[in-house]
Design a protein around this motif. Structure first.
Motif, mmCIF file in Angstrom:
data_model
loop_
_atom_site.group_PDB
_atom_site.id
_atom_site.type_symbol
_atom_site.label_atom_id
_atom_site.label_comp_id
_atom_site.label_asym_id
_atom_site.label_seq_id
_atom_site.Cartn_x
_atom_site.Cartn_y
_atom_site.Cartn_z
ATOM 1 N N ARG A 105 126.646 9.814 -27.562
ATOM 2 C CA ARG A 105 126.908 9.880 -26.118
ATOM 3 C C ARG A 105 126.738 11.324 -25.666
ATOM 4 N NH1 ARG A 105 129.730 6.003 -23.370
ATOM 5 N NH2 ARG A 105 130.984 5.442 -25.200
ATOM 6 N N CYS A 106 125.860 11.554 -24.709
ATOM 7 C CA CYS A 106 125.488 12.908 -24.276
ATOM 8 C C CYS A 106 125.528 13.028 -22.755
ATOM 9 C CB CYS A 106 124.066 13.252 -24.725
ATOM 10 S SG CYS A 106 123.782 13.254 -26.490
ATOM 11 N N MET A 107 125.603 14.268 -22.303
ATOM 12 C CA MET A 107 125.269 14.587 -20.920
ATOM 13 C C MET A 107 123.791 14.945 -20.904
ATOM 14 S SD MET A 107 125.851 14.954 -17.739
ATOM 15 C CE MET A 107 127.634 14.821 -17.670
ATOM 16 N N VAL A 108 123.039 14.267 -20.050
ATOM 17 C CA VAL A 108 121.593 14.465 -19.988
ATOM 18 C C VAL A 108 121.215 14.947 -18.588
ATOM 19 C CG1 VAL A 108 119.346 13.340 -20.123
ATOM 20 C CG2 VAL A 108 121.166 12.681 -21.718
ATOM 21 N N VAL A 109 120.429 16.020 -18.522
ATOM 22 C CA VAL A 109 119.897 16.525 -17.254
ATOM 23 C C VAL A 109 118.395 16.720 -17.411
ATOM 24 C CG1 VAL A 109 119.941 18.373 -15.541
ATOM 25 C CG2 VAL A 109 122.067 17.676 -16.664
ATOM 26 N N VAL A 110 117.631 16.218 -16.448
ATOM 27 C CA VAL A 110 116.169 16.334 -16.460
ATOM 28 C C VAL A 110 115.728 16.958 -15.142
ATOM 29 C CG1 VAL A 110 113.994 15.091 -16.651
ATOM 30 C CG2 VAL A 110 116.014 14.253 -17.893
ATOM 31 N N THR A 111 115.031 18.069 -15.219
ATOM 32 C CA THR A 111 114.480 18.662 -13.998
ATOM 33 C C THR A 111 113.452 17.716 -13.395
ATOM 34 O OG1 THR A 111 114.656 20.827 -15.063
ATOM 35 C CG2 THR A 111 113.404 20.706 -13.016
ATOM 36 N N ASP A 112 113.612 17.390 -12.109
ATOM 37 C CA ASP A 112 112.614 16.547 -11.438
ATOM 38 C C ASP A 112 111.501 17.449 -10.925
ATOM 39 O OD1 ASP A 112 111.146 14.634 -10.186
ATOM 40 O OD2 ASP A 112 112.820 13.734 -9.098
ATOM 41 N N SER A 113 110.648 17.863 -11.861
ATOM 42 C CA SER A 113 109.580 18.813 -11.537
ATOM 43 C C SER A 113 108.454 18.176 -10.737
ATOM 44 C CB SER A 113 109.026 19.439 -12.815
ATOM 45 O OG SER A 113 108.757 18.443 -13.787
ATOM 46 N N GLY A 114 108.547 16.886 -10.461
ATOM 47 C CA GLY A 114 107.591 16.258 -9.561
ATOM 48 C C GLY A 114 107.844 16.638 -8.119
ATOM 49 N N ILE A 115 109.001 17.257 -7.840
ATOM 50 C CA ILE A 115 109.367 17.688 -6.493
ATOM 51 C C ILE A 115 109.445 19.208 -6.474
ATOM 52 C CG2 ILE A 115 111.135 17.586 -4.692
ATOM 53 C CD1 ILE A 115 111.988 14.876 -5.845
ATOM 54 N N ASP A 116 108.581 19.850 -5.700
ATOM 55 C CA ASP A 116 108.563 21.321 -5.563
ATOM 56 C C ASP A 116 108.544 22.029 -6.904
ATOM 57 O OD1 ASP A 116 108.568 21.136 -2.811
ATOM 58 O OD2 ASP A 116 110.743 21.296 -2.631
ATOM 59 N N ALA A 117 107.827 21.448 -7.876
ATOM 60 C CA ALA A 117 107.666 22.054 -9.207
ATOM 61 C C ALA A 117 109.006 22.332 -9.881
ATOM 62 C CB ALA A 117 106.839 23.336 -9.106
ATOM 63 N N GLY A 118 110.035 21.568 -9.490
ATOM 64 C CA GLY A 118 111.344 21.742 -10.114
ATOM 65 C C GLY A 118 112.090 22.975 -9.657
ATOM 66 N N ALA A 119 111.708 23.541 -8.508
ATOM 67 C CA ALA A 119 112.384 24.735 -7.998
ATOM 68 C C ALA A 119 113.864 24.444 -7.779
ATOM 69 C CB ALA A 119 111.730 25.200 -6.693
ATOM 70 N N LEU A 120 114.702 25.410 -8.115
ATOM 71 C CA LEU A 120 116.145 25.237 -8.018
ATOM 72 C C LEU A 120 116.597 25.241 -6.558
ATOM 73 C CD1 LEU A 120 117.169 27.671 -10.890
ATOM 74 C CD2 LEU A 120 117.051 25.175 -10.996
ATOM 75 N N THR A 121 117.440 24.303 -6.207
ATOM 76 C CA THR A 121 118.010 24.224 -4.867
ATOM 77 C C THR A 121 119.505 24.453 -4.960
ATOM 78 O OG1 THR A 121 118.492 21.857 -4.972
ATOM 79 C CG2 THR A 121 116.270 22.492 -4.266
ATOM 80 N N GLU A 122 120.144 24.673 -3.831
ATOM 81 C CA GLU A 122 121.602 24.854 -3.831
ATOM 82 C C GLU A 122 122.294 23.610 -4.369
ATOM 83 O OE1 GLU A 122 125.453 26.283 -3.320
ATOM 84 O OE2 GLU A 122 123.524 27.299 -3.486
ATOM 85 N N ALA A 123 121.870 22.439 -3.896
ATOM 86 C CA ALA A 123 122.475 21.199 -4.381
ATOM 87 C C ALA A 123 122.178 20.987 -5.861
ATOM 88 C CB ALA A 123 121.964 20.011 -3.565
ATOM 89 N N GLY A 124 120.947 21.317 -6.268
ATOM 90 C CA GLY A 124 120.588 21.171 -7.669
ATOM 91 C C GLY A 124 121.419 22.063 -8.566
ATOM 92 N N ASN A 125 121.669 23.296 -8.126
ATOM 93 C CA ASN A 125 122.528 24.203 -8.890
ATOM 94 C C ASN A 125 123.931 23.630 -9.055
ATOM 95 O OD1 ASN A 125 120.374 25.929 -8.933
ATOM 96 N ND2 ASN A 125 121.295 27.513 -7.660
ATOM 97 N N GLN A 126 124.495 23.149 -7.939
ATOM 98 C CA GLN A 126 125.845 22.604 -7.989
ATOM 99 C C GLN A 126 125.909 21.359 -8.870
ATOM 100 O OE1 GLN A 126 127.927 22.119 -4.247
ATOM 101 N NE2 GLN A 126 126.946 23.903 -3.350
ATOM 102 N N LYS A 127 124.893 20.535 -8.777
ATOM 103 C CA LYS A 127 124.848 19.316 -9.588
ATOM 104 C C LYS A 127 124.782 19.668 -11.076
ATOM 105 C CE LYS A 127 121.969 15.128 -10.131
ATOM 106 N NZ LYS A 127 120.940 14.306 -9.471
ATOM 107 N N LEU A 128 123.930 20.616 -11.417
ATOM 108 C CA LEU A 128 123.790 21.021 -12.813
ATOM 109 C C LEU A 128 125.099 21.589 -13.345
ATOM 110 C CD1 LEU A 128 122.123 21.507 -15.331
ATOM 111 C CD2 LEU A 128 121.199 23.566 -14.274
ATOM 112 N N MET A 129 125.750 22.419 -12.549
ATOM 113 C CA MET A 129 127.012 23.014 -12.998
ATOM 114 C C MET A 129 128.110 21.961 -13.132
ATOM 115 S SD MET A 129 127.204 26.825 -11.288
ATOM 116 C CE MET A 129 126.550 26.465 -9.657
ATOM 117 N N ARG A 130 128.111 20.982 -12.257
ATOM 118 C CA ARG A 130 129.093 19.902 -12.381
ATOM 119 C C ARG A 130 128.840 19.100 -13.654
ATOM 120 N NH1 ARG A 130 133.831 17.833 -12.852
ATOM 121 N NH2 ARG A 130 133.976 15.610 -12.306
ATOM 122 N N CYS A 131 127.595 18.854 -13.985
ATOM 123 C CA CYS A 131 127.277 18.136 -15.224
ATOM 124 C C CYS A 131 127.721 18.942 -16.446
ATOM 125 C CB CYS A 131 125.779 17.853 -15.297
ATOM 126 S SG CYS A 131 125.211 16.600 -14.125
#
Length: 540
Positions: A105-131
């Protein structure tokens, strides 16, 4: 425990209307998720030309077939990264969730690089840190499939840059806690994207595709005048043979993912030895599918939340705690999959008796080590002269103190209303529940829009009376409309979930399955003892 006797008629017109309304909200939620999937799929041709898998294909190949997967924060960034809701793409350019990889059982995060080449967004940063926070709290290995262009310089915000450092802080803490951090680099990972593998325990890079550098060729030339190719500056072969950043080299995306699965299998991550339940699991007598029609959609319409609980728990059986004292606050014991669990919910505002009852119940759950599920459906702490005289403030404080210092795991589910300090007393986001989810009909606010507008109207009239000036009725009416619109625009579950005020929206009909997975995760965390160290594993 006694099976609950329902008073709801699934064949009634009221039930059918509520079910239809809930299903429409669920469809709206899935449409927003599909918007993100469609936006990513537009890059399919570009990915295919370089022999790469799309992010969702990478995720599917990583996870164990047929094993449960719980997506997290699928609406992250909705109304946040782009205020235009009609075009806003939710998800924070990250796919994330709790799933199994090689039986772990793992925490899995995948960059959705199909959108803006996976550029980091404010929401994406917060989501990653919450994970990362969830992984740390629940002792989960962290698996990250990375392909990121770094920060989106066109949407640069200094606060995003400064807060974003928490992503790297968390990676170091995960490693030091004895929780493996495994990163697969699928493509270009620049600046912040390069620190992801740099702070990982195991790094896999795809030959000919993966590149990791703190400054890419354009920035390098701008900063120093030096000219270098992508491959020479940060290609897979250089990192595998010169810098030592990569432990494993893959020939393509599929090979990289297979290596990731192999690494997790090879380190023999210890399976937590969870004691079996004291009672055999039993399905609910009342059908969980009925939850789509059980929950009222009108905030002012009452509902007995035991009707919800009875469709979540084993045998629909329930032991009510002090049912005749503080009756608007519902507390009790039940089981899910044979394991003991406690529930606290609301059939109305929290009054002095309800607050003291909940405080006592929280203490009792800590004594027995029983996790608590909070089903929020409250208009808040009761107000009025009688309740003030009865000590609502001090009794409410008892509930807050018990909640804030409770040591057992908490899971919060926003089922309906979450207004005023009731959000706090029922373990809202600020009180750090281990997990927090919402049904699509949930609404949260400091108070209702009408109440807020009426309060300001009264204040304005009193000010006019004191100053001896006439009341501008047109202006007050305009103000009232603005206030109601302001509150309504921020109350929906879509808005709060988009702003990372929960861990995601779930379908009410799948709530038992979600709770089962979360409770299993909590039990494994309690039973697991990782080999913690003083520092994270350094890279050599």
């Amino acid at each position: 425990m006694t099976p609950f006797q329902t008073r709801i008629d699934p064949s009634s017109d009221a039930f059918a209307a509520q079910r239809q309304g809930m299903l429409e909200l669920i469809a709206d939620w899935h449409a927003l998720e599909q918007r993100a999937s469609d936006a990513s799929a537009k890059s399919a041709e570009r990915f295919a030309k370089r022999g790469a898998l799309l992010p969702r294909e990478r995720l599917a190949q990583l996870l164990d077939p047929g094993a449960p997967f719980l997506p997290l924060a699928t609406l992250a960034g909705y109304g946040m990264d782009d205020p235009d809701l009609a075009r806003c793409v939710p998800g924070g350019s990250q796919l994330a969730g709790i799933g199994q990889v090689s039986g772990v059982r793992c925490m899995v995060v995948v960059t959705d690089s199909g959108i803006d080449a996976g550029a980091l967004t404010e929401a994406g940063n917060q989501k990653l840190m919450r994970c990362q926070e969830i992984a740390l709290q629940n002792k989960l290995p962290f698996v990250h499939l990375v392909e990121s262009a770094g920060s989106n310089l066109r949407k640069y915000r200094v606060e995003k840059f400064i807060r974003g450092g928490g992503m790297f802080y968390n990676l170091a803490r995960l490693s030091a806690a004895g929780l493996p951090v495994l990163t697969v680099v699928h493509g270009s990972s620049t600046a912040g994207g390069a620190y992801m593998p740099g702070l990982s325990d195991y790094v896999i890079m795809v030959r000919g595709q993966a590149k990791a550098f703190l400054a890419g060729p354009p920035l390098l030339k701008a900063a120093t005048g030096e000219i270098a190719t992508d491959e020479a500056l940060g290609g897979t072969d250089m990192h595998a043979t010169v810098s030592g950043l990569a432990e494993y080299v893959a020939q393509d995306d599929a090979h990289a993912i297979a290596l990731a699965r192999e690494v997790l299998a090879a380190i023999d991550w210890p399976r937590a030895q969870v004691p079996p339940p004291n009672q055999a699991p039993r399905p609910p007598r009342l059908n969980p599918d009925e939850l789509a029609g059980v929950m009222v959609l009108a905030q002012r319409q009452p509902i007995d939340m035991r009707e919800v609980i009875a469709r979540l728990v084993d045998d629909s059986a329930w032991l009510d705690f002090k049912p005749d004292y503080g009756s608007a606050t519902v507390c009790g014991h039940a089981r899910i999959d044979g394991y003991a669990v406690a529930f606290i919910s609301n059939n109305g505002p929290i009054d002095p008796a309800g607050a003291t009852k909940a405080a006592q119940f929280i203490h009792l759950c800590n004594q027995s080590g029983t996790p608590i599920v909070f089903l929020q459906n409250t208009t808040g702490f009761i107000v009025g002269r009688a309740s003030e005289e009865a000590g609502m403030i001090k009794h409410g404080a008892k509930m807050i103190q018990a909640l804030s210092n409770s040591q057992v795991p908490h899971i919060t589910l926003h089922c309906g209303a979450s207004f005023g300090a009731g959000n706090y007393g029922m373990c809202g986001r600020a009180f750090h529940p281990r997990f927090c989810f919402s049904w699509p009909n949930a609404r949260s606010a400091v108070m209702g829009g009408e109440q807020a507008a009426t309060t300001l109207d009264i204040v304005a009239r009193q000010q006019a009376e004191r100053s001896g000036k006439p009341v501008d009725e047109a202006r007050l009416q305009a103000q009232k409309s603005e206030i109601v619109a302001l509150f309504e625009s921020q109350a929906s579950a879509f808005y709060t979930s988009g702003h990372l005020l929960d861990d995601g929206i779930i379908d009410p009909r799948q709530t038992r399955e979600v709770l089962s997975l979360l409770l299993a995760t909590l039990r494994e965390a309690a039973a697991r003892s990782p080999h913690a160290m003083q520092f994270a594993v350094p890279r050599f």
